[in-house]
Design an enzyme around this catalytic site. Structure first.
Site, PDB file in Angstrom:
ATOM      1  CG  HIS A 130      10.123   6.315   3.804  1.00 45.51           C
ATOM      2  ND1 HIS A 130      10.985   7.332   3.429  1.00 45.51           N
ATOM      3  CD2 HIS A 130       8.875   6.802   3.613  1.00 45.51           C
ATOM      4  CE1 HIS A 130      10.281   8.375   3.020  1.00 45.51           C
ATOM      5  NE2 HIS A 130       8.998   8.087   3.129  1.00 45.51           N
TER       6      HIS A 130
ATOM      7  CG  MET B  10       3.979  13.825   4.060  1.00 48.52           C
ATOM      8  SD  MET B  10       3.316  12.241   3.495  1.00 48.52           S
ATOM      9  CE  MET B  10       4.217  11.119   4.578  1.00 48.52           C
TER      10      MET B  10
ATOM     11  CG  ASP C 297       5.567   7.609   4.839  1.00 49.96           C
ATOM     12  OD1 ASP C 297       6.135   8.544   4.269  1.00 49.96           O
ATOM     13  OD2 ASP C 297       5.517   6.458   4.358  1.00 49.96           O
TER      14      ASP C 297
ATOM     15  CB  SER D 147       6.876   3.162   3.446  1.00 49.09           C
ATOM     16  OG  SER D 147       5.959   3.864   4.258  1.00 49.09           O
TER      17      SER D 147
ATOM     18  CG  ASP E  20       7.110   7.867  -0.642  1.00 47.68           C
ATOM     19  OD1 ASP E  20       6.453   6.840  -0.867  1.00 47.68           O
ATOM     20  OD2 ASP E  20       7.071   8.471   0.448  1.00 47.68           O
TER      21      ASP E  20
ATOM     22  CG  MET F 127       0.977  10.964   6.647  1.00 45.41           C
ATOM     23  SD  MET F 127      -0.123   9.930   5.665  1.00 45.41           S
ATOM     24  CE  MET F 127       1.062   9.079   4.622  1.00 45.41           C
TER      25      MET F 127
ATOM     26  CG  MET G 280       5.752  13.235  -2.298  1.00 48.64           C
ATOM     27  SD  MET G 280       6.081  11.784  -1.282  1.00 48.64           S
ATOM     28  CE  MET G 280       4.479  10.959  -1.315  1.00 48.64           C
TER      29      MET G 280
END
Length: 227
Positions: free
Chosen positions: A33, A68, A35, A8, A179, A37, A137
């Site tokens: 990965h 997310m 992420d 990540s 994850d 947010m 998750m």
């Protein structure tokens, strides 16, 4: 079973993301990965499509985007254009899960559904045949470096059974990704419970020697008997 390691970039050096992407792939990463947010669905703010587009030239492996965010749909096309291969989202963040899954596919990407630790597996009953990835998750999303939540192993076993049944029924490959808090000392137990794709952020990037860390993860995975 083929296992995939997906470092990540949330834990990478953000001032050197291109180099970090290239280096972690050279060290053996199968996916990168990414992420995303939004400080709305989760309590943190990270990166958007422009950053994904910037690392795309350095990524010779699939970019695995984890949204997310809420709402989801407006960002799907942006990340597809930016070079995502997989786009996963949370069912709570979409008013119409089917529609969002179809939108991701229409944009040329592989759809995934991401489930928080307390989100039940029930919604998979209606969309499992339409997704290419299920992301469980094993921490509450929002921050890197959290500890693995142990009851995720039971949830993984249940998800694995559903995915195996779907794959036998349709012949389609569906990845089961985990994850949060994945490390060399617990990855074997996680794999034994059914995961085949492993997001590792701080475990990979905080060690400094990416090849050594990814090698340690693979060594642990080799000890796993197939389920």
């Amino acid at each position: 079973m083929k296992y995939r390691i997906a470092p990540s970039l949330l834990s990478a050096d953000f001032a050197r993301l291109g180099d970090e992407t290239r280096n972690v792939i050279a060290a053996g990463a199968d996916f990168v990965h990414f992420d995303v947010m939004d400080n709305h669905y989760v309590p943190n703010l990270t990166v958007g499509p422009l950053v994904c587009q910037a690392i795309k030239p350095y990524a010779t492996v699939p970019i695995d985007v984890h949204l997310m965010v809420q709402p989801v749909d407006a960002l799907v096309g942006e990340f597809a254009k930016a070079g995502a291969t997989y786009i996963s989202f949370h069912p709570e963040a979409s008013r119409h899960i089917d529609r969002t899954v179809a939108l991701i596919r229409d944009c040329g990407c592989k759809p995934g559904l991401a489930l928080n630790p307390a989100t039940p597996l029930d919604c998979l009953d209606w969309v499992l045949d339409q997704v290419d990835l299920v992301l469980l998750m094993s921490v509450n999303p929002g921050f890197g470096g959290q500890a693995f939540i142990p009851h995720t192993l039971d949830k993984l076993r249940q998800a694995r059974a559903r995915i195996d049944a779907a794959q036998q029924r349709t012949g389609r490959e569906i990845l089961l990704e985990i994850d949060g808090g994945v490390k060399a000392d617990n990855i074997a137990a996680i794999a034994q419970a059914g995961a085949d794709t492993f997001v590792a952020g701080s475990a990979v990037f905080s060690g400094g020697d990416y090849m050594k860390t990814i090698g340690a993860l693979r060594t642990a995975l080799r000890s796993v008997s197939s389920h």
